[in-house]
Each structure stands twice: as structure tokens, then as C-alpha cells.
Design a protein around this motif. Sequence first.
Motif, PDB file in Angstrom:
ATOM      1  N   VAL A 163       0.839  -1.201   0.000  1.00  0.00           N
ATOM      2  CA  VAL A 163       0.000   0.000   0.000  1.00  0.00           C
ATOM      3  C   VAL A 163       0.874   1.251   0.000  1.00  0.00           C
ATOM      4  N   GLY A 164       1.918   1.230   0.830  1.00  0.00           N
ATOM      5  CA  GLY A 164       2.793   2.397   0.943  1.00  0.00           C
ATOM      6  C   GLY A 164       3.495   2.739  -0.353  1.00  0.00           C
ATOM      7  N   PHE A 165       4.094   1.736  -1.002  1.00  0.00           N
ATOM      8  CA  PHE A 165       4.865   2.038  -2.210  1.00  0.00           C
ATOM      9  C   PHE A 165       3.988   2.241  -3.439  1.00  0.00           C
ATOM     10  N   SER A 166       2.816   1.616  -3.462  1.00  0.00           N
ATOM     11  CA  SER A 166       1.924   1.903  -4.592  1.00  0.00           C
ATOM     12  C   SER A 166       1.496   3.362  -4.554  1.00  0.00           C
ATOM     13  N   ASN A 167       1.228   3.864  -3.357  1.00  0.00           N
ATOM     14  CA  ASN A 167       0.842   5.272  -3.231  1.00  0.00           C
ATOM     15  C   ASN A 167       2.041   6.207  -3.380  1.00  0.00           C
ATOM     16  N   ALA A 168       3.235   5.747  -2.989  1.00  0.00           N
ATOM     17  CA  ALA A 168       4.438   6.570  -3.136  1.00  0.00           C
ATOM     18  C   ALA A 168       4.747   6.807  -4.615  1.00  0.00           C
ATOM     19  N   VAL A 169       4.652   5.761  -5.423  1.00  0.00           N
ATOM     20  CA  VAL A 169       4.886   5.910  -6.864  1.00  0.00           C
ATOM     21  C   VAL A 169       3.790   6.775  -7.481  1.00  0.00           C
ATOM     22  N   ASN A 170       2.573   6.608  -6.988  1.00  0.00           N
ATOM     23  CA  ASN A 170       1.456   7.411  -7.478  1.00  0.00           C
ATOM     24  C   ASN A 170       1.679   8.902  -7.192  1.00  0.00           C
ATOM     25  N   SER A 233       0.739   3.864 -12.366  1.00  0.00           N
ATOM     26  CA  SER A 233       1.554   4.163 -11.185  1.00  0.00           C
ATOM     27  C   SER A 233       1.250   3.251 -10.000  1.00  0.00           C
ATOM     28  N   LEU A 234      -0.018   2.954  -9.748  1.00  0.00           N
ATOM     29  CA  LEU A 234      -0.352   2.053  -8.645  1.00  0.00           C
ATOM     30  C   LEU A 234       0.176   0.651  -8.916  1.00  0.00           C
ATOM     31  N   ALA A 235       0.062   0.199 -10.170  1.00  0.00           N
ATOM     32  CA  ALA A 235       0.558  -1.131 -10.538  1.00  0.00           C
ATOM     33  C   ALA A 235       2.066  -1.219 -10.336  1.00  0.00           C
ATOM     34  N   LEU A 236       2.790  -0.200 -10.760  1.00  0.00           N
ATOM     35  CA  LEU A 236       4.246  -0.210 -10.648  1.00  0.00           C
ATOM     36  C   LEU A 236       4.694  -0.216  -9.192  1.00  0.00           C
ATOM     37  N   GLY A 237       4.057   0.606  -8.364  1.00  0.00           N
ATOM     38  CA  GLY A 237       4.447   0.678  -6.955  1.00  0.00           C
ATOM     39  C   GLY A 237       4.193  -0.627  -6.222  1.00  0.00           C
ATOM     40  N   GLY A 238       3.030  -1.232  -6.461  1.00  0.00           N
ATOM     41  CA  GLY A 238       2.717  -2.504  -5.819  1.00  0.00           C
ATOM     42  C   GLY A 238       3.658  -3.606  -6.261  1.00  0.00           C
ATOM     43  N   ALA A 239       3.944  -3.670  -7.570  1.00  0.00           N
ATOM     44  CA  ALA A 239       4.833  -4.703  -8.104  1.00  0.00           C
ATOM     45  C   ALA A 239       6.261  -4.522  -7.608  1.00  0.00           C
ATOM     46  N   LEU A 240       6.710  -3.276  -7.517  1.00  0.00           N
ATOM     47  CA  LEU A 240       8.068  -3.001  -7.044  1.00  0.00           C
ATOM     48  C   LEU A 240       8.227  -3.469  -5.598  1.00  0.00           C
ATOM     49  N   ALA A 241       7.231  -3.196  -4.773  1.00  0.00           N
ATOM     50  CA  ALA A 241       7.263  -3.640  -3.378  1.00  0.00           C
ATOM     51  C   ALA A 241       7.290  -5.166  -3.299  1.00  0.00           C
ATOM     52  N   MET A 242       6.489  -5.839  -4.137  1.00  0.00           N
ATOM     53  CA  MET A 242       6.443  -7.299  -4.101  1.00  0.00           C
ATOM     54  C   MET A 242       7.755  -7.912  -4.578  1.00  0.00           C
TER      55      MET A 242
END
Length: 322
Positions: A163-170, A233-242
Motif C-alpha cells: 500500500v505504501g509504495f503503490s501510493n508513493a509511486v502514485n 503508477s499504482l501497478a508499478l508501486g505494488g509490483a516493485l514492493a512485491m
Amino acid sequence: MEGINIFGFGIALIMTVALMPVFIPLLKRMKFGQSIREEGPESHLKKTGTPTMGGLVFLISIITTVLIVAAFNGVLTTQVVILLIVLFGYGLIGFLDDFIKVVLKRNLGLTSLQKLLAQIVIAVLSFFLLRANGFDTALGIPFTDASIELGWVYVLFIVFWLVGFSNAVNLTDGLDGLVAGTASIAFAAFGILAIVQQETGIALFTFAVAGGLIGFLVFNKYPAKVFMGDTGSLALGGALAMVSILLKQELLLLLIGLVFVIETASVILQVGSFKLRKKRIFKMSPIHHHFELSGWSEWKVVTVFWGVGFISAAIAVLLEVM
């Protein structure tokens, strides 16, 4: 097997470059244009109407590339499937948000609660898929062999991280080419670490994402012909965290994704300062707008942030592999 990384990178790049000229006119005909916030920098008002939701193109390219190349080479593992689920799931949340804002003309899109709950559901699902396959729930400590066992508390960490990084990239996605460049650097850095760890499937995924983003950057660089929207952006942040979780390099993401951390911190500090002191720290947050209002051109801000992202990612990779 390293050759499939180059192949995955190239296929995703070519697909994105080939599809985008078809997709952009379609978005224009459907009037999927970006609405620019009036409280943002005045110079951005000229971007009103620029097609958005372009993230759909590189998501299609990445998912197609990974599925085909991974299956053909026998590396379509549970880890790769989880990465695709997170990428698709967070992309779907972003798509619904964009669709409501752009097509239904509800400027706020999904409510904060709706978006948060959807993000949490996907993060929890990912945790249970990992647990079902005996995933290690210890939190790795960067540059050491040490780790902290979290057990079932790890689910809370996964929720916080995704949640944190998906929103950070967003939050970072506010200037032409900013996220496409910084995210491609971050994914490539984790791709190198995946190769070192001999995680072929994860490496393929990261380089396919980097390829898709470089292809998108051809059309998203200043002046942008298309925006990725929350879809991308949400997709990239979530995937990067995973990816960081699957490689047991969770906390290293704070350095590899330093630009995203700084952008998020600037918003938190700005809001906190205004609420507590009635004073602003920055001319505007996220911090990329502060530099714009300080007289930097948009292209200068983007290239400097790319540089910061490259240097921090390079340091992280070098320290980890030494």
C-alpha cells in the motif's frame, strides 16, 4: 538463462512502442483526457486534455511478455504468478480510479477508503499465496546475512509495504517521464539482484517491466503525448514492493526507491507542518513541484531526479553484491 532477460526487455519495449501510436488516438477519440488540478503549478494547465490511462499499454505488454517467455522457458513459477497478480490487481484499482475520474467525470475517482480496502485485499491475498508455498517470513537486513523473524506479523508488513509504495509511486507521477524513468531504474536494479540470486523468473519480470517503461517513455517524456494515470503508477508501486519482498530485500527498497521515499516524505512533512504550525516547508508538495516553483524547468527536475534514482540504486546494488 540470462538471455531471456534481454529477450523479455526487448519484447516488452517493442510491444509498447508498437501499440502506443494506436492507443493514443483511441484515447483522444474517447475523450480520455487528463484533468489538471487548479491548485497545481500554473504551467501544468496546458496539459489539460492530454490522454491518460496509457499505463494500460505497458501493462498489457509486460503481462503478455512475461506469461509467454516464462512459460516457454519453464520459469512460470508461483513467485512470477504472484507478481503478475499484484501488477494486474493494483493496475485494476488504478484503472477503476482513472475511469471514474475521466469517463464518469467524478474528479476524486474512487474514495480513499475504497482504494485502501482494495489494496489491502490484494496484499493479504499475496501473503496467503506466499505462505501456502512455504515462504520465509523473516525480514531481511540489507548488506548483512541477518534477518528478523516476523511470523504472521509479516502479513501486516506486506500490507504496509504494498500500500505504501503503490501510493508513493502514485504521488511521484506528477511530471512528464518522472515515474517511467525512476521506476525503470528501480526495476532494473532489482533485476540485477535477481540474477545474482539466480531467481530467473523474477529477473525476467523486472526486465520486462523496465522494457515496457522505456517503451512508454518514448511517448511520456517531456512534452508528454500520454500519461500513465493511476492505472500505471499504482501497478508499478505494488509490483516493485512485491519484487523486494520476493527477493528478501525488502528494506533495500528504501534506497533503490529513494526518490519515491523522498516524494512521500515531502508530502507528510508538508501536511504535518501545516497542521501543527500553520506553515509550509515547501512551496508545494510533492517536492518535485517545489523545484518547479523555484524556477527549475520540468525537464531539469525530471533528469535530476532520474540521476538521484540511478545513483541510489547503483549504490544499493554495489553494496549488496560486494
